[in-house]
Design a protein around this motif. Structure first.
Motif, PDB file in Angstrom:
ATOM      1  N   TYR A 148       0.899  -0.789   0.027  1.00  0.00           N
ATOM      2  CA  TYR A 148      -0.447   0.248  -0.042  1.00  0.00           C
ATOM      3  C   TYR A 148       1.075   1.295   0.268  1.00  0.00           C
ATOM      4  N   LYS A 149       2.081   1.389   0.095  1.00  0.00           N
ATOM      5  CA  LYS A 149       3.065   2.080  -0.210  1.00  0.00           C
ATOM      6  C   LYS A 149       4.106   2.489  -1.286  1.00  0.00           C
ATOM      7  N   PRO A 150       4.458   3.301  -2.188  1.00  0.00           N
ATOM      8  CA  PRO A 150       5.221   3.512  -3.392  1.00  0.00           C
ATOM      9  C   PRO A 150       6.610   2.946  -2.672  1.00  0.00           C
ATOM     10  N   VAL A 151       6.509   2.139  -3.757  1.00  0.00           N
ATOM     11  CA  VAL A 151       8.221   1.661  -3.318  1.00  0.00           C
ATOM     12  C   VAL A 151       9.394   2.732  -4.314  1.00  0.00           C
ATOM     13  N   ASN A 152      10.053   3.108  -3.401  1.00  0.00           N
ATOM     14  CA  ASN A 152      11.568   4.418  -3.903  1.00  0.00           C
ATOM     15  C   ASN A 152      12.207   3.152  -4.367  1.00  0.00           C
ATOM     16  N   GLY A 153      12.313   3.782  -6.390  1.00  0.00           N
ATOM     17  CA  GLY A 153      13.587   2.966  -6.472  1.00  0.00           C
ATOM     18  C   GLY A 153      15.313   3.917  -6.367  1.00  0.00           C
ATOM     19  N   LYS A 154      14.645   4.570  -6.481  1.00  0.00           N
ATOM     20  CA  LYS A 154      16.266   5.424  -6.054  1.00  0.00           C
ATOM     21  C   LYS A 154      17.190   5.334  -7.414  1.00  0.00           C
ATOM     22  N   ARG A 155      16.797   5.688  -8.155  1.00  0.00           N
ATOM     23  CA  ARG A 155      17.461   5.514  -9.115  1.00  0.00           C
ATOM     24  C   ARG A 155      18.735   6.614  -9.456  1.00  0.00           C
ATOM     25  N   LYS A 156      19.539   6.220 -10.181  1.00  0.00           N
ATOM     26  CA  LYS A 156      20.919   7.286 -10.395  1.00  0.00           C
ATOM     27  C   LYS A 156      20.923   7.254 -11.930  1.00  0.00           C
ATOM     28  N   THR A 157      20.339   6.666 -12.323  1.00  0.00           N
ATOM     29  CA  THR A 157      20.047   6.568 -14.083  1.00  0.00           C
ATOM     30  C   THR A 157      19.418   6.406 -14.644  1.00  0.00           C
ATOM     31  N   THR A 158      19.239   6.750 -16.293  1.00  0.00           N
ATOM     32  CA  THR A 158      17.970   5.535 -16.629  1.00  0.00           C
ATOM     33  C   THR A 158      18.251   4.248 -16.852  1.00  0.00           C
ATOM     34  N   LYS A 159      19.392   4.005 -16.823  1.00  0.00           N
ATOM     35  CA  LYS A 159      20.354   2.488 -17.007  1.00  0.00           C
ATOM     36  C   LYS A 159      19.592   1.423 -15.827  1.00  0.00           C
ATOM     37  N   GLN A 160      19.382   2.114 -14.534  1.00  0.00           N
ATOM     38  CA  GLN A 160      19.505   1.218 -13.335  1.00  0.00           C
ATOM     39  C   GLN A 160      17.972   0.870 -14.080  1.00  0.00           C
ATOM     40  N   ILE A 161      16.917   1.752 -14.147  1.00  0.00           N
ATOM     41  CA  ILE A 161      15.376   1.119 -14.562  1.00  0.00           C
ATOM     42  C   ILE A 161      15.220   0.012 -14.918  1.00  0.00           C
ATOM     43  N   PRO A 162      14.904  -0.663 -14.291  1.00  0.00           N
ATOM     44  CA  PRO A 162      14.358  -1.966 -14.718  1.00  0.00           C
ATOM     45  C   PRO A 162      12.618  -2.318 -15.182  1.00  0.00           C
ATOM     46  N   ALA A 163      12.838  -2.937 -16.713  1.00  0.00           N
ATOM     47  CA  ALA A 163      12.066  -3.510 -17.208  1.00  0.00           C
ATOM     48  C   ALA A 163      10.884  -4.434 -16.470  1.00  0.00           C
ATOM     49  N   THR A 164      11.483  -5.065 -15.404  1.00  0.00           N
ATOM     50  CA  THR A 164      10.127  -5.706 -14.724  1.00  0.00           C
ATOM     51  C   THR A 164      11.221  -5.662 -13.312  1.00  0.00           C
ATOM     52  N   SER A 165       9.776  -5.768 -12.400  1.00  0.00           N
ATOM     53  CA  SER A 165      10.667  -6.899 -10.772  1.00  0.00           C
ATOM     54  C   SER A 165       9.717  -7.775  -9.836  1.00  0.00           C
ATOM     55  N   PRO A 166      10.201  -8.155  -9.466  1.00  0.00           N
ATOM     56  CA  PRO A 166       9.906  -9.020  -8.340  1.00  0.00           C
ATOM     57  C   PRO A 166       8.321  -8.617  -8.673  1.00  0.00           C
ATOM     58  N   VAL A 167       8.160  -7.706  -7.998  1.00  0.00           N
ATOM     59  CA  VAL A 167       6.555  -7.867  -7.285  1.00  0.00           C
ATOM     60  C   VAL A 167       5.742  -7.522  -9.071  1.00  0.00           C
ATOM     61  N   SER A 168       5.946  -7.291 -10.297  1.00  0.00           N
ATOM     62  CA  SER A 168       5.353  -7.092 -11.084  1.00  0.00           C
ATOM     63  C   SER A 168       5.323  -8.392 -12.069  1.00  0.00           C
ATOM     64  N   ASP A 169       6.593  -9.196 -11.806  1.00  0.00           N
ATOM     65  CA  ASP A 169       6.105 -10.780 -12.318  1.00  0.00           C
ATOM     66  C   ASP A 169       4.853 -11.417 -10.952  1.00  0.00           C
ATOM     67  N   ALA A 170       5.367 -11.436  -9.738  1.00  0.00           N
ATOM     68  CA  ALA A 170       3.461 -11.862  -9.138  1.00  0.00           C
ATOM     69  C   ALA A 170       2.140 -10.881  -9.520  1.00  0.00           C
ATOM     70  N   LEU A 171       2.399  -9.681 -10.068  1.00  0.00           N
ATOM     71  CA  LEU A 171       1.549  -9.315  -9.970  1.00  0.00           C
ATOM     72  C   LEU A 171       0.443  -9.903 -11.477  1.00  0.00           C
ATOM     73  N   ALA A 172       1.888  -9.673 -12.647  1.00  0.00           N
ATOM     74  CA  ALA A 172       0.716 -10.227 -13.793  1.00  0.00           C
ATOM     75  C   ALA A 172       0.738 -12.091 -13.426  1.00  0.00           C
ATOM     76  N   LYS A 173       1.804 -12.979 -13.082  1.00  0.00           N
ATOM     77  CA  LYS A 173       1.037 -14.433 -12.447  1.00  0.00           C
ATOM     78  C   LYS A 173       0.102 -14.147 -11.686  1.00  0.00           C
ATOM     79  N   ASP A 174      -0.947 -13.501 -11.169  1.00  0.00           N
ATOM     80  CA  ASP A 174      -1.326 -13.479 -10.321  1.00  0.00           C
ATOM     81  C   ASP A 174      -2.533 -13.038 -11.212  1.00  0.00           C
ATOM     82  N   MET A 175      -2.427 -11.598 -11.967  1.00  0.00           N
ATOM     83  CA  MET A 175      -3.551 -10.953 -13.516  1.00  0.00           C
ATOM     84  C   MET A 175      -3.530 -12.578 -14.035  1.00  0.00           C
TER      85      MET A 175
END
Length: 186
Positions: free
Chosen positions: A124-151
């Motif tokens: 129920y609260k935003p995950v803080n990515g703390k990204r310093k560069t665009t290259k550090q931004i992932p295309a997926t995450s364990p949370v998006s994997d779990a959400l995709a699987k459930d949906m």
């Protein structure tokens, strides 16, 4: 004075406005969450700016993103949408939007709101990515994997992990503004 922003919006005024006013801001309104689900699934394989430019057309074509109305779209409506040059005329994506509206309503009924369901994946609260560069931004995450699987288990379509991670970014479930961006602390 120029603001320091994330680099991805470039100089396109529509993209800049979207970045500055919407992207990464926590959304808990079900209709807006549904809007982003429709738009993100339509975007699969295309650029986000293409979808942003078609957003108003989508709003008109998809009943202002009212999931109860979209869930009732008929075959006649599907055929009409396939002729609508203002949206992405991909039959699978159009049918997925209708199917997803039906699944969306089921989730609302089960959890009281879709917001309750989806935000539970990030406590129920935003995950803080703390990204310093665009290259550090992932295309997926364990949370998006779990959400995709459930949906997927619930019958949603065209909403894989990459699409759902983009949805999480757009709706502020994850803050992937670069730490140097003026929007980061908002």
């Amino acid at each position: 004075m120029n603001k320091t922003r994330c680099t991805w919006p470039g100089s396109d005024p529509l993209y800049l406005d979207y970045h500055d006013k919407e992207w990464g801001r926590p959304v808990r309104d079900d209709q807006t969450i549904f809007e982003f689900l429709v738009l993100e699934s339509a975007q699969a394989g295309l650029s986000w700016i293409t979808i942003l430019r078609k957003r108003e057309n989508y709003r008109k074509a998809f009943a202002s993103f009212d999931p109860a109305k979209v869930a009732k779209f008929t075959e006649k409506k599907v055929q009409s949408l396939l002729k609508n040059e203002g949206i992405v005329r991909n039959e699978l994506k159009i049918r997925a939007a209708i199917n997803n509206a039906q699944r969306f309503l089921e989730v609302q009924k089960e959890f009281g709101s879709f917001s309750n369901y989806i935000w539970a994946f990030v406590d129920y609260k935003p995950v803080n990515g703390k990204r310093k560069t665009t290259k550090q931004i992932p295309a997926t995450s364990p949370v998006s994997d779990a959400l995709a699987k459930d949906m997927k288990k619930r019958g949603f379509k065209f909403l894989g992990s990459t699409t759902l991670y983009a949805h999480m970014q757009a709706t502020g479930m994850v803050n992937d503004h670069l730490t140097t961006c003026f929007c980061y602390k908002k």
